[in-house]
Design a protein around this motif. Structure first.
Motif, short mmCIF file in Angstrom:
data_model
loop_
_atom_site.label_atom_id
_atom_site.label_comp_id
_atom_site.label_asym_id
_atom_site.label_seq_id
_atom_site.Cartn_x
_atom_site.Cartn_y
_atom_site.Cartn_z
N VAL A 117 38.39 24.70 45.47
CA VAL A 117 38.24 24.86 46.93
C VAL A 117 39.63 24.96 47.57
O VAL A 117 39.87 25.81 48.44
CB VAL A 117 37.44 23.68 47.54
N ASN A 136 33.13 20.87 56.25
CA ASN A 136 33.89 20.32 57.37
C ASN A 136 33.10 19.37 58.25
O ASN A 136 33.69 18.47 58.85
CB ASN A 136 34.50 21.46 58.19
N ARG A 176 21.55 26.84 54.16
CA ARG A 176 22.11 26.31 52.90
C ARG A 176 22.07 24.79 52.82
O ARG A 176 21.91 24.23 51.74
CB ARG A 176 23.52 26.87 52.65
N TYR A 189 34.10 28.63 62.80
CA TYR A 189 35.42 29.18 62.46
C TYR A 189 35.82 30.33 63.38
O TYR A 189 36.79 31.04 63.09
CB TYR A 189 35.46 29.61 60.99
N ARG A 205 27.92 17.93 50.58
CA ARG A 205 28.16 19.32 50.97
C ARG A 205 27.18 20.16 50.17
O ARG A 205 27.05 19.98 48.95
CB ARG A 205 29.60 19.73 50.63
N HIS A 206 26.45 21.04 50.86
CA HIS A 206 25.42 21.85 50.18
C HIS A 206 25.95 22.52 48.91
O HIS A 206 27.16 22.67 48.73
CB HIS A 206 24.93 22.94 51.15
O1 LIG Z 1 31.13 27.60 55.63
C1 LIG Z 1 31.99 26.83 55.23
O2 LIG Z 1 31.77 25.66 54.63
P1 LIG Z 1 30.40 25.25 53.86
O3 LIG Z 1 30.40 26.13 52.63
O4 LIG Z 1 30.55 23.79 53.50
O5 LIG Z 1 29.23 25.50 54.78
C2 LIG Z 1 33.42 27.13 55.49
O6 LIG Z 1 33.63 28.50 55.35
C3 LIG Z 1 34.30 26.26 54.63
O7 LIG Z 1 35.57 26.78 54.65
P2 LIG Z 1 36.89 25.95 54.37
O8 LIG Z 1 36.80 25.26 53.02
O9 LIG Z 1 37.94 27.02 54.38
O10 LIG Z 1 37.06 24.97 55.50
#
Ligand SMILES: O=C(OP(=O)(O)O)[C@H](O)COP(=O)(O)O
Length: 259
Positions: A248, A190, A62, A92, A10-11
């Motif tokens: 988180v 996600n 990102r 979302y 995850r970035h």
């Molecule tokens: O952009 C998002 O995720 P990311 O920071 O991994 O790109 C989401 O807003 C993550 O939200 P969540 O942790 O409520 O599923």
């Protein structure tokens, strides 16, 4: 038996991770802390002797910036970075831009948890009246996708993320893994969770409790059929990783704003 290794990432922290807003398809850059997280991730992978032959990212800055910083820290700037919208963060819908803690105050923590972590609940769709609709759908990057803009998602459940990600996984990423290339997927909370669900065979219920912190490499060991054969390993200081996961999870808690 373990045949292939795969890294998911995850970035690093983005500006809206910090502000606790649903970021999703809004293109935010990494925060200063996010840059450091990505660099530290690259240093750690290098120290542990890992190398990559190819990196897959979403088309959101990102995840791309994270891939670049990881490769730079590893001295692997020459490695190809392949981008696809199918690795984008979950869409979302109309929740984009909203603050999770404020949403929890307004709708309750349970509702926010359902929106964030249920497998097959799709949030309300984004429409033209939404403040970020035009910014997203007028962005030239979305003219480069393998589906026309009007067919791109307007909101997605995690299940719908997996449905759009799997064809790309099967057609483009799997062949690289089968060629024994060392693959890094630099993506999102996600989109990585959706792929983890598939690779680890996690149930619709249990995926709700899987949370990924930013900037932490996740090592998977896969068998001949590309199924996970060992528990995933989150590399780094385990106490810090657990604290980051809790942070988180707590983003969805109602907090009264200080006056
Ligand atoms: O952009 C998002 O995720 P990311 O920071 O991994 O790109 C989401 O807003 C993550 O939200 P969540 O942790 O409520 O599923």
């Amino acid at each position: 038996m373990s045949k292939y290794k795969l890294f998911l990432l995850r970035h690093g922290e983005g500006a809206w991770n910090k502000e606790n807003r649903f970021c999703s398809w809004v293109d935010q850059k990494l925060s200063e802390n996010g840059v450091t997280e990505a660099q530290d991730c690259g240093k750690l992978l290098k120290e542990q002797g890992y190398k990559f032959d190819i990196v897959f990212t979403s088309i959101l800055s990102r995840s791309i910036q994270t891939a670049w910083l990881v490769l730079e820290a590893m001295g692997l700037e020459w490695v190809p970075v392949v981008k696809a919208w199918r690795l984008n963060e979950r869409h979302y819908g109309s929740l984009i831009g909203l603050n999770r803690a404020e949403m929890a105050l307004l709708h309750g923590e349970e509702k926010v948890k359902l929106w964030r972590r249920s497998y097959d609940i799709t949030p309300p769709v984004i429409d033209e009246s939404h403040p970020y609709y035009h910014e997203i759908y007028n962005d030239r990057r979305y003219t480069t996708c393998d589906v026309p803009i009007e067919k791109l998602p307007r909101a997605e459940s995690l299940k719908e993320v997996l449905d759009r990600l799997l064809p790309y996984w099967d057609s483009t990423i799997v062949p690289e893994i089968r060629k024994e290339r060392n693959v890094l997927i630099s993506a999102h909370g996600n989109s990585c969770r959706a792929l983890l669900k598939h690779l680890e065979g996690i149930s619709d219920e249990d995926i709700a409790s899987v949370t990924l912190p930013t900037g932490i490499p996740v090592l998977l060991e896969l068998d001949e059929n590309l199924r996970s054969v060992k528990p995933r390993q989150l590399l780094g200081d385990q106490a810090k990783i657990q604290a980051a996961i809790k942070k988180v999870e707590d983003q969805g808690k109602a907090k009264v704003k200080k006056m």
